[in-house]
Design an enzyme around this catalytic site. Structure first.
Site, PDB file in Angstrom:
ATOM      1  N   GLU A   6     -10.089   5.687   6.321  1.00  5.85           N
ATOM      2  CA  GLU A   6     -11.043   5.171   5.324  1.00  5.85           C
ATOM      3  C   GLU A   6     -10.540   3.861   4.695  1.00  5.85           C
ATOM      4  OE1 GLU A   6     -14.229   6.592   4.330  1.00  5.85           O
ATOM      5  OE2 GLU A   6     -14.195   4.533   3.602  1.00  5.85           O
ATOM      6  N   LYS A  20     -12.065  -5.446  10.704  1.00  9.39           N
ATOM      7  CA  LYS A  20     -12.876  -4.508   9.916  1.00  9.39           C
ATOM      8  C   LYS A  20     -14.286  -4.420  10.479  1.00  9.39           C
ATOM      9  CE  LYS A  20     -10.089  -5.379   5.808  1.00  9.39           C
ATOM     10  NZ  LYS A  20      -9.900  -6.336   4.715  1.00  9.39           N
ATOM     11  N   VAL A  63       0.836  -1.208   0.000  1.00 15.24           N
ATOM     12  CA  VAL A  63       0.000   0.000   0.000  1.00 15.24           C
ATOM     13  C   VAL A  63       0.869   1.255   0.000  1.00 15.24           C
ATOM     14  CG1 VAL A  63      -1.787   1.283   1.259  1.00 15.24           C
ATOM     15  CG2 VAL A  63      -1.878  -1.214   1.179  1.00 15.24           C
ATOM     16  N   GLY A  98      -5.618  -4.678  -2.377  1.00 15.83           N
ATOM     17  CA  GLY A  98      -4.751  -4.402  -3.517  1.00 15.83           C
ATOM     18  C   GLY A  98      -4.115  -3.031  -3.394  1.00 15.83           C
ATOM     19  N   GLY A 136      -0.951  -9.082  -4.241  1.00 19.09           N
ATOM     20  CA  GLY A 136      -0.825  -8.071  -3.184  1.00 19.09           C
ATOM     21  C   GLY A 136      -2.094  -7.901  -2.363  1.00 19.09           C
ATOM     22  N   GLU A 196      -2.551 -10.359   3.682  1.00 19.12           N
ATOM     23  CA  GLU A 196      -1.738  -9.754   4.746  1.00 19.12           C
ATOM     24  C   GLU A 196      -0.343 -10.385   4.715  1.00 19.12           C
ATOM     25  OE1 GLU A 196      -3.100  -7.230   6.948  1.00 19.12           O
ATOM     26  OE2 GLU A 196      -4.308  -7.365   5.173  1.00 19.12           O
ATOM     27  N   GLY A 219     -10.822  -1.665   1.516  1.00 20.25           N
ATOM     28  CA  GLY A 219      -9.828  -1.201   0.534  1.00 20.25           C
ATOM     29  C   GLY A 219     -10.235   0.112  -0.096  1.00 20.25           C
ATOM     30  N   VAL A 240     -11.057  -0.252   6.002  1.00 23.00           N
ATOM     31  CA  VAL A 240     -12.187  -1.162   5.745  1.00 23.00           C
ATOM     32  C   VAL A 240     -12.553  -1.085   4.262  1.00 23.00           C
ATOM     33  CG1 VAL A 240     -14.588  -1.722   6.288  1.00 23.00           C
ATOM     34  CG2 VAL A 240     -13.116  -0.766   8.062  1.00 23.00           C
ATOM     35  N   ILE A 281     -13.122   1.008  -1.277  1.00 26.08           N
ATOM     36  CA  ILE A 281     -14.557   1.361  -1.199  1.00 26.08           C
ATOM     37  C   ILE A 281     -14.767   2.516  -0.223  1.00 26.08           C
ATOM     38  CG2 ILE A 281     -16.880   0.526  -0.641  1.00 26.08           C
ATOM     39  CD1 ILE A 281     -15.839  -2.325  -0.935  1.00 26.08           C
TER      40      ILE A 281
HETATM   41  N1  HSE Z   1      -5.694  -8.679   3.345  1.00 22.10           N
HETATM   42  C1  HSE Z   1      -6.766  -7.764   3.224  1.00 22.10           C
HETATM   43  C2  HSE Z   1      -7.849  -8.377   2.361  1.00 22.10           C
HETATM   44  C3  HSE Z   1      -6.249  -6.489   2.643  1.00 22.10           C
HETATM   45  O1  HSE Z   1      -7.567  -9.359   1.672  1.00 22.10           O
HETATM   46  O2  HSE Z   1      -8.980  -7.925   2.375  1.00 22.10           O
HETATM   47  C4  HSE Z   1      -7.215  -5.358   2.612  1.00 22.10           C
HETATM   48  O3  HSE Z   1      -7.576  -4.956   3.894  1.00 22.10           O
END
Ligand code: HSE
Length: 410
Positions: free
Chosen positions: A124, A200, A12, A298, A182, A185, A129, A127, A131
Site C-alpha cells: 500500500e 507508481k 521510512v 515523508g 525526507g 529518493e 505515501g 503509491v 494515502i
Molecule cells: N520520493 C517519493 C516522493 C517518496 O517524493 O513522492 C514517496 O514515494
C-alpha cells in the site's frame, strides 16, 4: 504474539520501527494480538538508539527464524530487495513493502510467489505515501471497470513546483528542502526525472487494468525542463504546471500510460494539490470519479501505510486474494499519442500576429493566443484532438520555431 522483522532503517524504516515499538499498545488493542518487532536489518550502526539491540547485519537471522511471520522491506532498490523478498515469501513469511521500484519491476512475479505460498505480499505504501489507494481500488471499486487513473504521484516534485510558484524559491533550494524533509529518493534524479512517478503509475495501471505495466512501457518526462517562462504563461492561461501520471484503458482493451508535466486548469480539482500532497483521480464506469488525497511522501505518512499492511498481514496470516494482476505483454501498452488531449504551445516566431493567424488557420478555429512582440514569441492552447494529429499540425507550421509543448488538463 506475531513477530515482525524490518529490513532497512532509513527514513521510512525508522518511522515503521517507531510506530511498531511506541504504538505497540494501540496496535495490540486493534488486532487483539501483540505485534513484536524482533529484528531490524541494516548494515549501518545505530548504537545510540534505545532499540539498538534489535539490529542485525545478517539476513539469515530473519530468514531462518521460524517465529518471524511478517517481514517489512523498506531498503529500496531492486537487487537485494528482490532477492530477500522472494526468499521470505518462499519461506512462508508475508512481506510488506513501500518499494515502488521493486513492485513496478517484479510485482506480478512476487504476487504469484506469495499466492503459491499462501502468504501476503502487500505494498500500500508504494503509491501515494500515506494515502489509502491500492486497497480501496482493489476492494471498494471492485464492481467497476476502471477506465482512467490520473494523478499527482510524486511528493518531491509537487513540493518543488509549489515552492517555485508560490514562494519564488529556486529549483535547487526547493529540492534541498524536500530532501531535508525526507521526501526525496536517495538519488533525487528518480523524483525530478519522473521515474518515481512512472513506477507508481505502473503499479496503479497494473491494478486498474489487470496486467503488469513495466516502467520501460511508460513514456516519462520529468520536471527539469520546466522554465519560469512556461510557469508564467500557464498562470496567464489560468492554469498551473504539475507533474502528472495518466493511464487510460482504450475501448479495444489496450492501455496508454505516460508521465509528463502538464498545465492543469485552475478549475480542475488537481490544480489545488500542493506541497508534498499527492492526489489520484480514478474513474470507474459505475462510480464515476473518485479522488484519493493525502501526504504522498515523508517518514510518518509512509510508515503509517506500511504498518497498516503489517496489521492486515497479522490479521490474515494466510493469503488475501484481492491484490492480483496478470503478466505484462509488450503490446499491452500503446503510445499515448493515439489518445485525445489538448496541448499548450509556446514558440518563437518572426511575427507573432502572423503566427497566431497561421496557428488558428491550421487548427481550424480562432485560438486565444498570448503574444510577446518584444521576445517574438507566442503561446496558445490547441483545441482537443488526437495527440499525434495535433503534433503533426504543429510540425506543419514552419513559422513556429522550437515549440515547447505540454499537455493541458481541463
Ligand atoms: N520520493 C517519493 C516522493 C517518496 O517524493 O513522492 C514517496 O514515494
Amino acid at each position: 504474539m506475531i513477530n515482525v522483522a524490518l529490513m532497512g532503517h532509513g527514513v521510512v524504516g525508522s518511522g515503521v520501527a517507531e510506530i511498531l515499538l511506541y504504538h505497540r499498545d494501540v496496535l495490540t488493542e486493534k488486532i487483539k494480538e501483540e505485534i513484536r518487532l524482533k529484528y531490524i536489518l541494516d548494515l549501518r550502526d545505530f548504537d545510540g538508539l534505545a532499540y539498538a539491540p534489535l539490529f542485525t547485519k545478517r539476513f539469515a537471522d530473519i530468514l531462518d527464524d521460524p517465529e518471524i511471520r511478517i517481514v517489512v522491506e523498506v531498503m529500496g532498490g531492486v537487487t537485494f530487495a528482490y532477492d530477500y523478498t522472494k526468499a521470505c515469501l518462499l519461506a512462508g513469511k508475508s512481506v510488506v513493502t513501500s518499494n515502488k521500484e521493486l513492485v513496478a519491476a517484479k510485482g506480478q512475479e512476487l504476487l504469484e510467489i506469495a499466492a503459491a505460498n499462501n502468504v501476503n505480499f502487500l505494498f500500500e505504501a508504494s503509491v501515494g505515501g500515506g494515502i489509502p489507494i491500492l486497497r480501496p481500488m482493489a476492494q471498494c471499486l471492485a464492481a467497476n471497470t476502471i477506465t482512467e487513473v490520473l494523478g499527482i504521484l510524486n511528493g518531491t516534485t509537487n513540493f518543488i513546483l509549489t515552492k517555485m510558484v508560490a514562494e519564488n524559491m529556486s529549483f535547487a533550494d526547493a529540492l534541498r528542502l524536500a530532501q531535508q524533509n525526507g521526501y526525496a529518493e536517495k538519488d533525487p534524479t528518480a523524483d525530478v526525472e519522473g521515474h518515481d512517478a512512472c513506477r507508481k503509475l505502473c503499479i496503479l495501471a497494473a491494478l486498474a487494468f489487470g496486467q503488469h505495466v513495466y516502467p520501460a512501457q511508460v513514456e516519462t518526462t520529468g520536471i527539469t525542463g520546466i522554465s519560469r517562462t512556461d510557469v508564467d504563461y500557464a498562470d496567464r492561461f489560468n492554469a498551473v504546471v504539475k507533474l502528472i501520471g495518466r493511464a487510460r484503458r482504450l475501448p479495444d482493451g489496450h492501455v496508454t500510460a505516460a508521465v509528463y508535466p502538464a498545465l492543469i486548469s485552475r478549475a480542475h480539482i488537481l490544480a489545488n494539490v500542493n506541497d508534498v500532497f499527492n492526489a489520484i483521480l480514478v474513474h470507474g464506469d459505475c462510480v464515476g470519479d473518485v479522488l484519493f488525497y493525502g501526504r504522498g511522501a515523508g517518514k510518518m505518512p509512509t510508515a503509517s501505510a506500511v504498518v497498516a499492511d503489517v496489521l492486515d498481514c497479522a490479521k490474515h496470516l494466510t493469503a488475501r486474494k484481492y491484490l492480483y494482476w496478470a503478466e505484462g505483454a509488450p503490446d499491452f501498452v500503446v503510445p499515448a499519442t493515439i489518445s485525445e488531449t489538448r496541448l499548450y504551445v509556446r514558440a518563437s516566431c518572426d511575427d507573432p500576429t502572423a503566427a497566431a493567424k497561421a496557428a488558428s488557420d491550421a487548427f481550424g478555429e480562432e485560438l486565444f493566443t498570448i503574444r510577446d512582440n518584444a521576445a517574438r514569441e507566442i503561446a496558445f492552447l490547441t483545441p482537443t484532438g488526437t495527440e499525434g494529429v495535433l503534433r503533426e499540425t504543429l510540425a506543419a507550421l514552419p513559422c513556429l520555431r522550437d515549440p515547447v509543448v505540454y499537455h493541458v488538463i481541463d
